[in-house]
Design a protein around this motif. Sequence first.
Motif, PDB file in Angstrom:
ATOM      1  N   LEU A  47       0.807  -1.227   0.000  1.00 16.34           N
ATOM      2  CA  LEU A  47       0.000   0.000   0.000  1.00 16.34           C
ATOM      3  C   LEU A  47       0.841   1.279   0.000  1.00 16.34           C
ATOM      4  O   LEU A  47       0.569   2.197  -0.790  1.00 16.34           O
ATOM      5  N   PRO A  48       1.866   1.394   0.851  1.00 12.57           N
ATOM      6  CA  PRO A  48       2.638   2.647   0.855  1.00 12.57           C
ATOM      7  C   PRO A  48       3.358   2.937  -0.458  1.00 12.57           C
ATOM      8  O   PRO A  48       3.735   4.087  -0.716  1.00 12.57           O
ATOM      9  N   ALA A  51       2.608   5.818  -2.956  1.00 11.77           N
ATOM     10  CA  ALA A  51       3.205   7.146  -2.828  1.00 11.77           C
ATOM     11  C   ALA A  51       4.320   7.375  -3.853  1.00 11.77           C
ATOM     12  O   ALA A  51       4.774   8.509  -4.026  1.00 11.77           O
ATOM     13  N   ARG A  56      -0.445  11.600  -7.918  1.00 11.66           N
ATOM     14  CA  ARG A  56      -1.065  10.956  -6.771  1.00 11.66           C
ATOM     15  C   ARG A  56      -2.542  10.661  -7.054  1.00 11.66           C
ATOM     16  O   ARG A  56      -3.211  11.415  -7.751  1.00 11.66           O
ATOM     17  N   VAL A  60      -7.662   6.869  -1.906  1.00  7.27           N
ATOM     18  CA  VAL A  60      -7.438   5.421  -1.858  1.00  7.27           C
ATOM     19  C   VAL A  60      -8.467   4.832  -0.904  1.00  7.27           C
ATOM     20  O   VAL A  60      -8.573   5.265   0.246  1.00  7.27           O
ATOM     21  N   SER A  74       0.669   1.887   7.395  1.00 10.43           N
ATOM     22  CA  SER A  74       0.701   1.825   5.928  1.00 10.43           C
ATOM     23  C   SER A  74      -0.272   2.818   5.305  1.00 10.43           C
ATOM     24  O   SER A  74      -0.045   3.333   4.215  1.00 10.43           O
ATOM     25  N   ILE A  75      -1.365   3.105   5.993  1.00  4.86           N
ATOM     26  CA  ILE A  75      -2.303   4.131   5.536  1.00  4.86           C
ATOM     27  C   ILE A  75      -1.685   5.515   5.692  1.00  4.86           C
ATOM     28  O   ILE A  75      -1.781   6.377   4.810  1.00  4.86           O
ATOM     29  N   LEU A  78       0.589   6.903   2.838  1.00  8.53           N
ATOM     30  CA  LEU A  78       0.061   7.054   1.477  1.00  8.53           C
ATOM     31  C   LEU A  78       0.345   8.412   0.860  1.00  8.53           C
ATOM     32  O   LEU A  78       0.478   8.538  -0.355  1.00  8.53           O
ATOM     33  N   GLY A  82      -6.945   8.776   2.412  1.00  8.85           N
ATOM     34  CA  GLY A  82      -7.153   7.329   2.503  1.00  8.85           C
ATOM     35  C   GLY A  82      -8.353   6.996   3.356  1.00  8.85           C
ATOM     36  O   GLY A  82      -8.672   7.705   4.307  1.00  8.85           O
TER      37      GLY A  82
END
Length: 320
Positions: A47-48, A51, A56, A60, A74-75, A78, A82
């Motif tokens: 997920l990261p 970035a 962008r 998400v 991990s959020i 971003l 998110g």
Amino acid sequence: MAPEQHVIPSAVRPESTKASPSTGASTTRIAIGIASAGRREVLSAVLPLIARQTRRPDEVIVCLCSTADIDQHSIDMLDCPGKVILSQRGLCRQRNAILTAVTADVVLFLDDDFLMAPDYLGELERLFEENPGIAMSTGTVVADGIIGPGISIEVGLETIDATKGKPRAAERLEPVYNAYGCNMAIRMAAVRRGQLRFDENLPLYGWLEDVDFSRLVAAHGSIVRSNRLLGVHLGTKISRTPGVKFGYSQIANPIYLVRKKTMSLPIAAVQVARNLIANIVKVWKPEPWVDRKGRLRGNARACLDLFLGRLGPRNVEGLE
């Protein structure tokens, strides 16, 4: 019942909603939708990497069955808005929850183990802005671990990075029967106009849900594969549908889609025959990462149910 939504405030960074420097003022808003279940480590590592995009996403949306399926950090990494939403387990159910939550113009569905080239979203934005007749697109998978033991994140990133700095080929937009579910972008105007949803009669992994949904979208515009939308599908084997259930779906789902008229009989026949032959031949020397015996048992169970007139994709939910 509407999915419960959990907005993650720390992941929302207003400055990241500005248009990408490479595209100037953009009128197309792009959301990324990811459905995941039981793959916390994979999702939290992949997920990261969003970035890394030069353009962008505007949002998400991650749909999970439990908040335990994701690492909050991990959020936070971003660098764009998110949102985590919860749904009952099942790829189609989870993707429908994402469709309900999307407010953007285009939604890009990604598998939780798909790595995009850094310019993927920039190319996607240009594609949809320059081609109003396109309702759905899919990219070119430069490496796909689903057909082998899987690809590590490290190797996947090396493969992606090897494409950087090289001149892109002239764009080729190839009409396709269906988008590949690991990376498929849909114009939300088509979804809203047709009130389209993924078929929740395709439970669990939702085998062939991408074909079914693609054929619904096809009534609202063209479906293309672009050679400039590049990515790697890791094909991670963690938390995938058990062999017996997947083997049953290999037979039941194509036949269901033929009856529904979202898959042609010739394509379904090839799909069923190819799976049956592969399982029969390879069961004697199976790949370590594939349960061929389980798949073959599932194939046999589905064939029996077809003969008895009780074949249906939802039957997998009762199989052991």
